[in-house]
Design a protein around this motif. Structure first.
Motif, mmCIF file in Angstrom:
data_model
loop_
_atom_site.group_PDB
_atom_site.id
_atom_site.type_symbol
_atom_site.label_atom_id
_atom_site.label_comp_id
_atom_site.label_asym_id
_atom_site.label_seq_id
_atom_site.Cartn_x
_atom_site.Cartn_y
_atom_site.Cartn_z
ATOM 1 N N ASN A 72 0.850 -1.188 0.000
ATOM 2 C CA ASN A 72 0.000 0.000 0.000
ATOM 3 C C ASN A 72 0.888 1.242 0.000
ATOM 4 O OD1 ASN A 72 -1.975 1.927 0.300
ATOM 5 N ND2 ASN A 72 -2.443 1.424 2.437
ATOM 6 N N TRP A 73 1.070 1.846 -1.160
ATOM 7 C CA TRP A 73 1.946 3.008 -1.291
ATOM 8 C C TRP A 73 1.188 4.330 -1.236
ATOM 9 C CZ3 TRP A 73 4.990 0.869 -6.117
ATOM 10 C CH2 TRP A 73 5.656 -0.314 -5.739
ATOM 11 N N LEU A 74 -0.127 4.268 -1.088
ATOM 12 C CA LEU A 74 -0.908 5.506 -1.045
ATOM 13 C C LEU A 74 -0.529 6.397 0.141
ATOM 14 C CD1 LEU A 74 -4.460 4.264 -2.119
ATOM 15 C CD2 LEU A 74 -2.750 5.464 -3.492
ATOM 16 N N PRO A 75 -0.246 5.842 1.334
ATOM 17 C CA PRO A 75 0.178 6.720 2.434
ATOM 18 C C PRO A 75 1.458 7.492 2.124
ATOM 19 C CG PRO A 75 -0.468 4.580 3.290
ATOM 20 C CD PRO A 75 -0.425 4.450 1.794
ATOM 21 N N ILE A 76 2.319 6.924 1.295
ATOM 22 C CA ILE A 76 3.571 7.618 0.953
ATOM 23 C C ILE A 76 3.279 8.835 0.087
ATOM 24 C CG2 ILE A 76 5.805 7.366 -0.193
ATOM 25 C CD1 ILE A 76 5.661 4.366 0.482
ATOM 26 N N TRP A 77 2.442 8.645 -0.937
ATOM 27 C CA TRP A 77 2.071 9.784 -1.778
ATOM 28 C C TRP A 77 1.283 10.813 -0.970
ATOM 29 C CZ3 TRP A 77 2.507 5.453 -5.256
ATOM 30 C CH2 TRP A 77 3.345 5.703 -6.354
ATOM 31 N N GLY A 78 0.383 10.337 -0.122
ATOM 32 C CA GLY A 78 -0.377 11.265 0.706
ATOM 33 C C GLY A 78 0.525 12.088 1.610
ATOM 34 N N SER A 79 1.548 11.455 2.172
ATOM 35 C CA SER A 79 2.488 12.172 3.034
ATOM 36 C C SER A 79 3.282 13.205 2.236
ATOM 37 C CB SER A 79 3.449 11.169 3.695
ATOM 38 O OG SER A 79 2.740 10.252 4.509
ATOM 39 N N PHE A 80 3.655 12.859 1.021
ATOM 40 C CA PHE A 80 4.402 13.784 0.166
ATOM 41 C C PHE A 80 3.576 15.029 -0.147
ATOM 42 C CE2 PHE A 80 5.556 15.196 -4.187
ATOM 43 C CZ PHE A 80 6.866 15.592 -3.942
ATOM 44 N N PHE A 81 2.320 14.822 -0.535
ATOM 45 C CA PHE A 81 1.448 15.962 -0.848
ATOM 46 C C PHE A 81 1.163 16.788 0.411
ATOM 47 C CE2 PHE A 81 -0.030 13.077 -4.404
ATOM 48 C CZ PHE A 81 0.646 13.776 -5.384
ATOM 49 N N ALA A 82 1.033 16.104 1.553
ATOM 50 C CA ALA A 82 0.810 16.828 2.806
ATOM 51 C C ALA A 82 2.011 17.707 3.133
ATOM 52 C CB ALA A 82 0.549 15.838 3.938
ATOM 53 N N GLY A 83 3.222 17.193 2.882
ATOM 54 C CA GLY A 83 4.423 17.983 3.120
ATOM 55 C C GLY A 83 4.468 19.231 2.257
ATOM 56 N N ILE A 84 4.077 19.098 0.990
ATOM 57 C CA ILE A 84 4.027 20.256 0.088
ATOM 58 C C ILE A 84 3.033 21.286 0.619
ATOM 59 C CG2 ILE A 84 3.307 21.038 -2.199
ATOM 60 C CD1 ILE A 84 4.464 18.503 -3.363
ATOM 61 N N TYR A 85 1.867 20.813 1.017
ATOM 62 C CA TYR A 85 0.805 21.724 1.464
ATOM 63 C C TYR A 85 1.177 22.427 2.767
ATOM 64 C CZ TYR A 85 -3.871 23.372 2.667
ATOM 65 O OH TYR A 85 -4.948 24.158 2.989
ATOM 66 N N LEU A 86 1.792 21.683 3.688
ATOM 67 C CA LEU A 86 2.143 22.264 4.986
ATOM 68 C C LEU A 86 3.170 23.387 4.869
ATOM 69 C CD1 LEU A 86 2.334 19.023 7.157
ATOM 70 C CD2 LEU A 86 0.708 20.905 7.451
ATOM 71 N N ALA A 87 3.951 23.379 3.785
ATOM 72 C CA ALA A 87 4.992 24.398 3.615
ATOM 73 C C ALA A 87 4.523 25.601 2.807
ATOM 74 C CB ALA A 87 6.217 23.762 2.944
ATOM 75 N N MET A 88 3.268 25.615 2.363
ATOM 76 C CA MET A 88 2.769 26.721 1.549
ATOM 77 C C MET A 88 2.455 27.932 2.422
ATOM 78 S SD MET A 88 0.236 24.927 -1.240
ATOM 79 C CE MET A 88 0.882 23.982 -2.614
ATOM 80 N N THR A 89 3.258 28.978 2.293
ATOM 81 C CA THR A 89 3.060 30.176 3.105
ATOM 82 C C THR A 89 1.866 31.003 2.661
ATOM 83 O OG1 THR A 89 4.633 31.354 1.678
ATOM 84 C CG2 THR A 89 5.503 30.334 3.680
ATOM 85 N N CYS A 90 1.376 30.736 1.458
ATOM 86 C CA CYS A 90 0.236 31.502 0.950
ATOM 87 C C CYS A 90 -1.091 31.042 1.562
ATOM 88 C CB CYS A 90 0.161 31.416 -0.573
ATOM 89 S SG CYS A 90 0.005 29.735 -1.199
ATOM 90 N N VAL A 91 -1.061 29.952 2.318
ATOM 91 C CA VAL A 91 -2.271 29.403 2.934
ATOM 92 C C VAL A 91 -2.269 29.757 4.422
ATOM 93 C CG1 VAL A 91 -3.613 27.309 3.382
ATOM 94 C CG2 VAL A 91 -2.269 27.502 1.269
ATOM 95 N N ASN A 92 -3.436 30.054 4.957
ATOM 96 C CA ASN A 92 -3.580 30.366 6.376
ATOM 97 C C ASN A 92 -2.972 29.259 7.227
ATOM 98 O OD1 ASN A 92 -5.253 29.976 9.011
ATOM 99 N ND2 ASN A 92 -5.530 32.136 8.451
ATOM 100 N N PRO A 93 -2.122 29.596 8.220
ATOM 101 C CA PRO A 93 -1.446 28.578 9.043
ATOM 102 C C PRO A 93 -2.409 27.611 9.724
ATOM 103 C CG PRO A 93 -0.463 30.734 9.403
ATOM 104 C CD PRO A 93 -1.685 30.961 8.567
ATOM 105 N N TRP A 94 -3.526 28.137 10.247
ATOM 106 C CA TRP A 94 -4.486 27.251 10.900
ATOM 107 C C TRP A 94 -5.095 26.258 9.901
ATOM 108 C CZ3 TRP A 94 -4.685 26.873 15.945
ATOM 109 C CH2 TRP A 94 -4.242 27.937 16.727
ATOM 110 N N ARG A 95 -5.384 26.772 8.732
ATOM 111 C CA ARG A 95 -5.941 25.882 7.693
ATOM 112 C C ARG A 95 -4.910 24.846 7.280
ATOM 113 N NH1 ARG A 95 -8.175 27.857 1.747
ATOM 114 N NH2 ARG A 95 -8.750 25.778 0.988
#
Length: 317
Positions: A72-95
């Motif tokens: 099951n490699w879906l958690p790996i891709w999900g973690s990668f996309f989550a990492g990209i999203y968490l580093a986006m400064t253009c998005v509200n920190p709480w969101r």
């Protein structure tokens, strides 16, 4: 459960690296490059879902008992996309924090989902016919078939033991079945092989006994036919031998059937499935050759008369 704990830990470690990789890419590159990387990752994930997800080839790529976790490699891709999203400064920190944490929680759930729940309780003295084991619950056809296949190869096994090893819940995934057989054949002359269901191969004289884990499309049967299959669940049987040019002999662990014959009317309704067999680690070893002869002799003793075939056909149809 050591193999499963190790597999979950491995997936967690890879997931952490995937989060860090996504974070670093998002922080160090322009928004355009980040989008390009994300699109490329989406295409790779789509390729995995199309060509690898739930496919027998995974058993060749990851030939270990913990396949049900590591495939099951879906958690790996999900973690990668989550990492990209968490580093986006253009998005509200709480969101960012809420959405990112929720996504990682889903990844964690996906990784351990096969381990959740409790297995069915099998009868202590479950009925059997020599090497062939009947199922004693509605959910243990795969476990009973695995026990039967192991017994045919001279390996002691029970339905309840295999239900636990195969991670049986309200049914058994073929990767769980692979796990049970893989663990039971450790330190033996046999290994486990998985292939996509192929009716033509089963109709060859050289085909060896194996477990058929299949999904049957009941809409393919003639209207009003009492075929005995459920519409919302797969089923497992033990393939014993080729019976004729368009018919095979199987052991159906359901107490209502037992040794049975599947002709073209059933075979054409199988929409997908896998065959799981035991193969000798050393085909030339005396133990492998003796066991192969014993299996052939045992299968040859099963009823094969025309009268028997017609009686079974009349009962199912």
């Amino acid at each position: 459960m050591n193999d499963l704990a190790t597999a979950v830990l491995t997936l967690i470690v890879i997931g952490i690296f995937a989060v860090l990789a996504g974070w670093q890419i998002s922080k160090r590159h322009t928004e355009r490059r980040v989008h390009l990387v994300a699109v490329a990752a989406l295409f790779l994930m789509a390729g995995y879902l199309t060509h690898l997800w739930n496919r027998p080839v995974l058993a060749q790529l990851v030939p270990v008992s913990s396949l049900v976790i590591l495939a099951n490699w879906l958690p790996i891709w999900g973690s990668f996309f989550a990492g990209i999203y968490l580093a986006m400064t253009c998005v509200n920190p709480w969101r960012r924090g809420f959405v990112g944490s929720f996504a990682l929680g889903l990844c964690a759930y996906s990784a351990v989902q096969p381990l959740l729940g409790t297995g069915p309780v099998c009868e202590a003295d479950s009925p059997s016919t020599a090497d062939l084991q009947f199922q004693t619950t509605p959910f243990t056809c795969s476990a009973a078939c695995a026990a039967s296949l192991l017994r045919l190869h001279g390996i002691e096994a029970t339905e309840s033991e295999l239900a636990e090893l195969c991670l049986t819940r309200e049914g058994t995934h073929w990767m769980g079945l692979f796990r049970g057989l893989k663990l039971k054949t450790e330190d033996t002359a046999w290994d486990v092989s998985v292939a996509a269901f192929d009716r033509n191969r089963l109709l060859q004289r050289s085909a060896a006994p194996c477990v058929l884990a299949v999904d049957v499309d009941i809409t393919g049967f003639e209207k009003g036919v009492d075929h005995g299959f459920c519409s919302d669940a797969g089923h497992s049987v033990v393939y014993l031998q080729r019976y004729s040019d368009d018919c095979i002999t199987v052991f159906d662990p359901s107490p209502d059937f037992g040794v049975d014959h599947w002709d073209h009317r059933i075979l054409k309704c199988i929409k997908r499935g896998v065959t799981i067999s035991l193969i000798p680690r050393d085909p030339t070893s005396p133990e492998s050759l003796l066991t192969a002869r014993r299996i052939a002799a045992a299968v040859a003793r099963r009823p094969r008369s025309v009268a028997y075939a017609n009686a079974v056909a009349d009962r199912r149809w």
